[in-house]
Enzyme design. Structure first.
Site, PDB file in Angstrom:
ATOM      1  N   HIS A  84       0.878  -1.137  -0.071  1.00 39.95           N
ATOM      2  CA  HIS A  84      -0.027  -0.009  -0.074  1.00 39.95           C
ATOM      3  C   HIS A  84       0.681   1.234  -0.120  1.00 39.95           C
ATOM      4  O   HIS A  84       0.498   2.426   0.732  1.00 39.95           O
ATOM      5  CB  HIS A  84      -1.032   0.146   1.214  1.00 39.95           C
ATOM      6  CG  HIS A  84      -2.270  -0.721   1.165  1.00 39.95           C
ATOM      7  ND1 HIS A  84      -2.982  -0.800  -0.024  1.00 39.95           N
ATOM      8  CD2 HIS A  84      -2.623  -1.948   1.719  1.00 39.95           C
ATOM      9  CE1 HIS A  84      -3.864  -1.655   0.356  1.00 39.95           C
ATOM     10  NE2 HIS A  84      -3.761  -2.490   1.335  1.00 39.95           N
ATOM     11  N   ASP A 140       0.196  -4.626   5.536  1.00 39.59           N
ATOM     12  CA  ASP A 140      -0.849  -5.486   5.087  1.00 39.59           C
ATOM     13  C   ASP A 140      -0.742  -5.757   3.196  1.00 39.59           C
ATOM     14  O   ASP A 140      -0.342  -4.762   2.758  1.00 39.59           O
ATOM     15  CB  ASP A 140      -2.249  -5.184   5.463  1.00 39.59           C
ATOM     16  CG  ASP A 140      -2.758  -3.854   4.925  1.00 39.59           C
ATOM     17  OD1 ASP A 140      -3.694  -3.705   4.314  1.00 39.59           O
ATOM     18  OD2 ASP A 140      -1.660  -2.792   5.066  1.00 39.59           O
ATOM     19  N   GLU A 141      -1.400  -6.686   2.823  1.00 36.29           N
ATOM     20  CA  GLU A 141      -1.618  -6.829   1.412  1.00 36.29           C
ATOM     21  C   GLU A 141      -0.342  -6.394   0.642  1.00 36.29           C
ATOM     22  O   GLU A 141      -0.200  -5.414  -0.275  1.00 36.29           O
ATOM     23  CB  GLU A 141      -2.816  -6.027   0.941  1.00 36.29           C
ATOM     24  CG  GLU A 141      -4.190  -6.448   1.740  1.00 36.29           C
ATOM     25  CD  GLU A 141      -5.268  -5.826   1.058  1.00 36.29           C
ATOM     26  OE1 GLU A 141      -5.339  -4.443   0.835  1.00 36.29           O
ATOM     27  OE2 GLU A 141      -6.522  -6.317   1.248  1.00 36.29           O
ATOM     28  N   VAL A 142       0.794  -7.150   0.838  1.00 32.34           N
ATOM     29  CA  VAL A 142       2.067  -6.960   0.297  1.00 32.34           C
ATOM     30  C   VAL A 142       2.011  -7.492  -1.124  1.00 32.34           C
ATOM     31  O   VAL A 142       2.568  -8.766  -1.530  1.00 32.34           O
ATOM     32  CB  VAL A 142       3.212  -7.211   1.091  1.00 32.34           C
ATOM     33  CG1 VAL A 142       4.472  -6.826   0.381  1.00 32.34           C
ATOM     34  CG2 VAL A 142       3.078  -6.544   2.526  1.00 32.34           C
TER      35      VAL A 142
END
Length: 437
Positions: A84, A140-142
């Site tokens: 992100h 998060d959400e790499v």
């Protein structure tokens, strides 16, 4: 800690609106604010390129913290340190730090400049939040981690996997924070950790950074979805000597362009990422947020919780299944709440009905007639007054809505919201009225 996550990727409110919102959050049971600034932070020096044209000033940052302190809300800044990071990696200056060259989502953890840049960003944010005892490092959400050539080479040479590589980078970030800011406690999202075995976590957990997989992550961050994440988080709790906590992530809405409050609670306001359209606006989300806070305080949406929500927000009733509220309301931005409700529920439907179901328009005022500028006045008058009235009513509401939005938001947010949610439909009616006249 009951934290409300203000995700400022999009629709960042003016500080004057936060002055109205913070006391409300405190009244509803929040005791902290998790602030994800992204490009709204007043970065200085070489980092100035990251600033939005409408970024908060240093005085704004100080005012936000004063307001929080005044209303007993602990401020926890959030700095994304792995995924992100589109607001950083979209710039040509930092493209060489991407995990995958084509995508600006995630850092390449193997380039020394990545950690150096993160140290600069973290330092500037922490320096302006000296009252804060917590910081959140995101993580998060790499997306695409492990797909870059550097990562593939690292995994091959070190007989490692993506999980081990993820932990290695996080340990480096934590090493910097614990060395530079003694006593500062760290939060991170749990979704990437859930993909890593407990054994791997133990292997990387030697030294000061230990991973605490708490049995009740709800205690640490408002927005946990226990039905989805709870079981994984409860496998094996481990001690955490330096205050490294992982916090559960709420399932996000199914459609990124949702403008009505269809999700229980997540980041408010928000975009899916730096490039997506806006989700619902903060004033529209307040009833949902109030319900979540009071549910957390009372251990369920009890009658007591419901009564408190209605009393604080000045509403008559709430319908959870329909995502609607009844009553005039008395919360900050309630005018926007009602006008967005009108736009969401009736704008598209009323205009399409007028344009597609009116036989006189289809028969005597088709695109062919309009392009060549001819028509029979007798037939045109049969639909004209109705269409003009519809146009006048919607233009009046939209003018009022724009005025209210401009009180709370900066010009870029107002224009984006109008272009996404109003203009695609109202422009069709505007064009018809122009040709009719």
């Amino acid at each position: 800690m009951r934290l409300v996550h203000l995700d400022l990727k999009g629709a960042a409110p003016r500080v004057s609106y936060l002055e109205q919102v913070f006391p409300l959050l405190s009244q509803l049971g929040a005791n902290g604010i998790l602030i994800e600034y992204e490009d709204m932070f007043p970065f200085k020096g070489e980092l100035e390129i990251l600033r939005s044209p409408y970024a908060y000033s240093e005085e704004d940052i100080e005012r936000i913290q004063q307001l929080a302190e005044q209303h007993k809300l602990e401020v926890v800044p959030l700095v994304q340190t792995f995924g992100h990071v589109e607001f950083i990696l979209k710039h040509e200056k930092y493209q060489h730090l991407r995990e995958v060259e084509r995508f600006p989502n995630s850092f390449n953890p193997h380039v020394p400049d990545t950690l150096a840049l993160l140290k600069s960003i973290l330092s500037q944010v922490i320096e302006k939040h000296r009252r804060s005892t917590w910081i959140h490092i995101g993580a998060d959400e790499v997306f695409h981690l492990g797909e870059g050539m550097d990562s593939k080479n690292w995994m091959s040479h070190n007989k490692g996997d993506v999980g081990t590589m993820f932990l290695k980078h996080i340990k480096e970030v934590l090493g910097f924070l614990t060395a530079q800011y003694w006593g500062l406690r760290v939060l991170m999202w749990d979704d990437m950790l859930r993909k890593i075995s407990v054994g791997a976590l133990r292997g990387e957990g030697t030294g000061r950074q230990r991973w605490h997989l708490g049995q009740a992550p709800q205690q640490h961050l408002l927005g946990v979805h226990p039905g989805r994440h709870g079981a994984q988080c409860q496998q094996e709790p481990m001690p955490c000597p330096v205050g490294m906590w992982v916090s559960g992530k709420l399932e996000e809405p199914q459609a990124p362009s949702c403008c009505w409050h269809q999700r229980p609670l997540a980041a408010l306001p928000a975009e899916y990422d730096h490039y997506s359209v806006l989700c619902e606006l903060l004033p529209v989300s307040i009833p949902s947020l109030a319900i979540c806070l009071q549910t957390l305080v009372n251990g369920g949406f009890t009658e007591e919780a419901k009564t408190k929500v209605l009393d604080v927000l000045g509403l008559e009733s709430v319908q959870l299944e329909q995502s609607t509220c009844e009553g005039r309301g008395a919360f900050p931005g309630v005018e926007i709440y009602h006008m967005v409700e009108q736009v969401n529920g009736h704008l598209k439907e009323s205009i399409l009905k007028a344009l597609e179901e009116e036989s006189a328009i289809k028969g005597w005022f088709s695109p062919y007639h309009r392009k060549r500028q001819f028509g029979n006045p007798r037939n045109m008058e049969s639909f004209g007054s109705k269409v003009l009235k519809l146009h006048e009513d919607w233009e009046s509401l939209v003018r009022d809505l724009r005025a209210q939005l401009e009180r709370i938001y900066f010009p870029d947010t107002v224009e984006e919201w109008m272009e996404e949610n109003v203009n695609p439909y109202l422009d069709q009616l505007r064009d018809l009225v122009r040709d009719y006249r």
